[in-house]
Design an enzyme around this catalytic site. Structure first.
Site, PDB file in Angstrom:
ATOM      1  N   GLN A  63     -53.465 -14.121 -35.168  1.00 63.49           N
ATOM      2  CA  GLN A  63     -52.113 -15.463 -34.859  1.00 63.49           C
ATOM      3  C   GLN A  63     -51.633 -16.074 -36.076  1.00 63.49           C
ATOM      4  OE1 GLN A  63     -51.075 -16.987 -32.158  1.00 63.49           O
ATOM      5  NE2 GLN A  63     -52.379 -17.102 -30.666  1.00 63.49           N
ATOM      6  N   HIS A  66     -49.003 -13.408 -37.116  1.00 66.61           N
ATOM      7  CA  HIS A  66     -47.692 -13.689 -36.664  1.00 66.61           C
ATOM      8  C   HIS A  66     -46.333 -14.530 -37.399  1.00 66.61           C
ATOM      9  CE1 HIS A  66     -44.439 -13.908 -33.542  1.00 66.61           C
ATOM     10  NE2 HIS A  66     -44.999 -15.151 -33.356  1.00 66.61           N
ATOM     11  N   GLU A  67     -47.008 -15.053 -37.537  1.00 59.11           N
ATOM     12  CA  GLU A  67     -46.727 -17.005 -38.449  1.00 59.11           C
ATOM     13  C   GLU A  67     -46.485 -15.860 -39.247  1.00 59.11           C
ATOM     14  OE1 GLU A  67     -45.781 -19.272 -36.984  1.00 59.11           O
ATOM     15  OE2 GLU A  67     -46.936 -20.039 -35.397  1.00 59.11           O
ATOM     16  N   THR A  68     -46.233 -15.221 -40.449  1.00 58.27           N
ATOM     17  CA  THR A  68     -46.518 -14.691 -41.763  1.00 58.27           C
ATOM     18  C   THR A  68     -45.769 -13.751 -41.588  1.00 58.27           C
ATOM     19  OG1 THR A  68     -48.533 -14.410 -42.514  1.00 58.27           O
ATOM     20  CG2 THR A  68     -48.494 -16.051 -43.024  1.00 58.27           C
ATOM     21  N   ARG A 215     -47.696 -11.343 -31.379  1.00 57.88           N
ATOM     22  CA  ARG A 215     -48.842 -11.726 -31.916  1.00 57.88           C
ATOM     23  C   ARG A 215     -49.675 -11.253 -31.030  1.00 57.88           C
ATOM     24  NH1 ARG A 215     -48.408 -17.942 -33.456  1.00 57.88           N
ATOM     25  NH2 ARG A 215     -46.487 -18.420 -32.578  1.00 57.88           N
TER      26      ARG A 215
END
Length: 243
Positions: A63, A66-68, A215
């Site tokens: 997770q 995916h955010e970075t 993700r």
């Protein structure tokens, strides 16, 4: 401790391109900072069977990657080798300040996404800072300058239930039992519910979409590296978002 599952070399293999010269976060996300932050959350990645522990670590790194991510479809080593490339939200659309008597915004400060989970909004910086005993409302940039604190903010969000929602940790370790309403909404234990907890309003219940697929791609790669199955209920395509 989690270092039994994720060694330094495994961390480097998972986040293979995080220090690529093209990545704005190069040099920031270190293995030592990750371990140091995890010491403040002793049940993270240490609860349950070896498979449960591996799956939680793969899910957290999936997770946050995916955010970075700095990945793109034809990236060297594939798109899922480019987690932890970014530190701050790109082109934030606002200063993420919502009216809040309890967590008022500091003058001139912006609460756009920072760190592994891209902590956003004053109403998240406020309670996170209280829990970590740091004034993040007054100093949100600490999440992008203090390596250990940056990981701690991500772990705080991961480990802390925000009622009526469970924590990601409780979902993965089997502590969360879906209610009748959860079951009716398609929210069953698995990686998909984590996406719902993190960004359900934007990504869940809308059918297949590239964000959820990204993700999932990271999670599958990391589970493969750790030699653990992904479990069931991996996406949230047919889940209603949490209220």
């Amino acid at each position: 401790g989690i270092e039994k599952i994720i060694s330094r070399s495994m961390f480097d293999q998972m986040l293979k391109h995080r220090n690529n010269p093209a990545c704005p976060a190069k040099g920031f996300y270190t293995y030592d900072a990750f371990l140091a932050a995890a010491k403040s959350f002793p049940s993270f990645g240490t609860t349950g069977s070896t498979d449960v522990r591996k799956r939680e670590l793969a899910a957290f790194l999936g997770q946050t990657s995916h955010e970075t991510t700095g990945g793109w479809p034809s990236a060297p080593d594939g798109p899922y080798a480019w987690g932890y490339c970014f530190l701050k939200e790109r082109n934030p659309s606002s200063n993420y300040c919502a009216p809040s008597p309890r967590y008022p915004c500091a003058p001139g400060k912006s609460y756009y996404g920072r760190g592994p989970l891209q902590l956003s909004w004053n109403y998240n910086y406020g309670p996170c800072g209280e829990a970590l005993r740091v004034n993040l409302l007054g100093n949100p940039d600490l999440v992008a300058t203090d390596r250990v604190l940056s990981f701690k903010t991500a772990l705080w969000f991961w480990m802390t239930p925000q009622a009526p929602k469970p924590s990601c940790h409780d979902v993965l370790t089997g502590r969360w039992q879906p209610s009748a309403a959860d079951t009716a909404a398609g929210r069953l234990p698995g990686y998909g519910v984590l996406t719902n907890l993190l960004n359900g309003g934007l990504e869940c219940g809308k059918g297949p979409n590239p964000q959820v697929a990204d993700r999932l791609g990271f999670f599958r790669r990391y589970c493969g590296l750790l030699g653990v199955g992904t479990g069931n209920n991996l996406d949230c395509y047919n889940q209603r978002p949490f209220g």
